[in-house]
Design an enzyme around this catalytic site. Structure first.
Site, PDB file in Angstrom:
ATOM      1  N   ARG A  41     -44.040 -85.504  19.621  1.00  0.00           N
ATOM      2  CA  ARG A  41     -42.659 -85.981  19.791  1.00  0.00           C
ATOM      3  C   ARG A  41     -42.514 -87.457  19.430  1.00  0.00           C
ATOM      4  NH1 ARG A  41     -40.948 -82.552  25.222  1.00  0.00           N
ATOM      5  NH2 ARG A  41     -40.549 -80.626  24.087  1.00  0.00           N
ATOM      6  N   GLY A  70     -39.490 -74.020  21.892  1.00  0.00           N
ATOM      7  CA  GLY A  70     -40.040 -73.262  23.015  1.00  0.00           C
ATOM      8  C   GLY A  70     -41.228 -72.401  22.631  1.00  0.00           C
ATOM      9  N   LYS A  83     -36.170 -62.264  28.964  1.00  0.00           N
ATOM     10  CA  LYS A  83     -34.943 -61.771  29.580  1.00  0.00           C
ATOM     11  C   LYS A  83     -33.771 -61.600  28.619  1.00  0.00           C
ATOM     12  CE  LYS A  83     -35.794 -63.629  34.196  1.00  0.00           C
ATOM     13  NZ  LYS A  83     -35.266 -64.540  35.225  1.00  0.00           N
ATOM     14  N   GLY A 139     -34.131 -75.596  24.539  1.00  0.00           N
ATOM     15  CA  GLY A 139     -32.794 -75.304  25.064  1.00  0.00           C
ATOM     16  C   GLY A 139     -31.697 -75.627  24.074  1.00  0.00           C
TER      17      GLY A 139
END
Length: 421
Positions: A40, A378, A226, A401
């Site tokens: 990063r 992710g 999910k 996200g």
């Protein structure tokens, strides 16, 4: 949403003080605090170097981890975890903050830039203000962890203004945080002209084009645990994609909706009707909607469990853990002729070597497809990197996200606040 934003190339930065929002939320060794990945920090270097080389004075800022900004908040959180309130000390809270200081990031950034990075011991306090006031063109400083200040996550206007008062321009280069309306991601833009850094610009141009004007056929590959995490994504992509592929734990709710037995597999019973609706909607729109036809299953959720292959119905004593060979072939064929592929979420429990085959096969299929390939942040990004296919992917998003909300078609506060071209 307009993704065509002004960048640092559209403004004269010479002699200007620039507040630069970076994503320095780096992984650290829990015991030693040592930074375990530079990724990063390295991602921010092109923007930092451009600003410094063109005569700007850079006031960099970032969050790190999830510190609790007040002692009262810390006590509340510890009590929720089952601790006795009487045993919680202020010293313990202060120690938790020290673990999340950005001082090691300033040191590492200094090494990577080959120049001194001035470190402020606070965010908008006396040290930060004095060092920002004294900062000269070509110099860079880093503020202490933004989330040590309680006004950051609340997007407090007073905190945002205090940050903005130190600079003359704002540059956003932390794509991983643009889905949050925090003081340093969106609030400061009310007080300063706001521009995109090179990293954010790359994300917007590649992902924006993929969604608004993709090279067709456009194939979306969605995995992860999910259905509920991906409802808005599927809804949005049904309007844009030619083919939607569903894998991972979320696939079993769809299989149940189709009438198959899924054994002990992951199931969101309250999402079965939604799954039925999505399958019907895809059919009505002429969108191919592909689900697994076979699965590698196990008797228990364990890395040591022996894979058992099941076609169609899954026996009641087994749970689905990965897509099977026929599904790997089916999904691989679907991406073969694609023009654009967006992938978010692994195909199975890729952390367990015995159940990583489906995710590996998907990564390989993307790498060999010849399409414009975009991997959301992710787990899918981790999988592609871990499996060694990262260099064969067009773009791996830096925001988990943020990239998910991008795929949902949501307005991202940290992008909406930037100046339009």
């Amino acid at each position: 949403m307009n993704y065509n934003k002004k960048t640092i190339y559209d403004v004269d930065v010479k002699g200007k003080k620039v507040l630069l929002r970076c994503d320095f939320n780096v992984p650290q060794d829990k015991k030693t605090g040592e930074i375990t990945s530079n990724k990063r920090i390295v991602a921010a270097l092109p923007t930092i170097k451009y600003l410094l080389d063109n005569g700007a004075a850079v006031i960099a800022c970032s969050h790190l981890g999830k510190p609790v900004a007040t002692f009262e908040g810390y006590v509340k959180k510890q009590v929720e975890k089952g601790k006795n309130e009487a045993d919680i000390t202020r010293e313990e809270w202060e120690k938790s903050l020290k673990k999340l200081t950005l001082a090691p990031v300033a040191k590492r950034l200094s090494e990577l830039l080959g120049k001194d990075v001035i470190f402020a011991s606070d965010t908008i306090g006396e040290d930060a203000k004095a060092k920002a006031a004294a900062l000269q063109p070509g110099q860079i400083m880093l503020l202490e962890n933004l989330r040590f200040a309680k006004g950051e996550t609340k997007n407090d206007p007073a905190f945002a203004k205090a940050l903005a008062d130190m600079a003359e321009l704002f540059v956003s280069d932390a794509f991983g945080t643009v889905h949050r309306a925090h003081a340093s991601t969106a609030g400061v833009a009310a007080y300063l002209p706001a521009y995109s850094g090179l990293l954010v610009d790359k994300e917007l141009s590649i992902m924006g084009k993929a969604l608004d004007n993709p090279v067709r056929p456009f194939v979306a590959v969605l995995g992860g645990a999910k259905v509920s995490d991906k409802i808005a994504v599927i809804n949005n992509l049904l309007e844009k994609a030619d083919t939607i592929i569903i894998g991972g734990g979320m696939a079993y709710t769809f299989k149940k909706a189709q009438g198959f037995a899924i054994g002990k597999s992951l199931l969101e019973a309250d999402r079965i009707d939604y799954a039925k609706d999505m399958i019907a909607k895809a059919e009505a729109k002429g969108v191919k909607f592909l689900l697994p036809v076979d699965n590698y299953c196990a008797a228990e959720f364990s890395a040591d469990a022996e894979p058992v292959l099941a076609e169609g119905d899954i026996p009641e004593d087994l749970m689905g853990m990965d897509i099977g060979p026929k599904t790997q072939e089916l999904f691989g064929a679907a991406v073969k002729g694609a023009g654009t592929i967006v992938w978010n979420g692994p195909m199975g429990v890729f952390e367990f070597e015995k159940f990583a085959g489906g995710t590996k096969a998907m990564a390989k299929a993307l790498a060999e497809s010849g399409a414009v390939t975009i991997v959301g942040g992710g787990d899918s990004a981790s999988a592609v990197e871990k499996l060694g296919f990262a260099d064969k992917i067009t773009h791996i998003s830096t925001g988990g996200g943020a990239s998910l909300e991008f795929l949902e078609g949501k307005e991202l506060p940290g992008v909406a606040c930037l100046l339009d071209k």
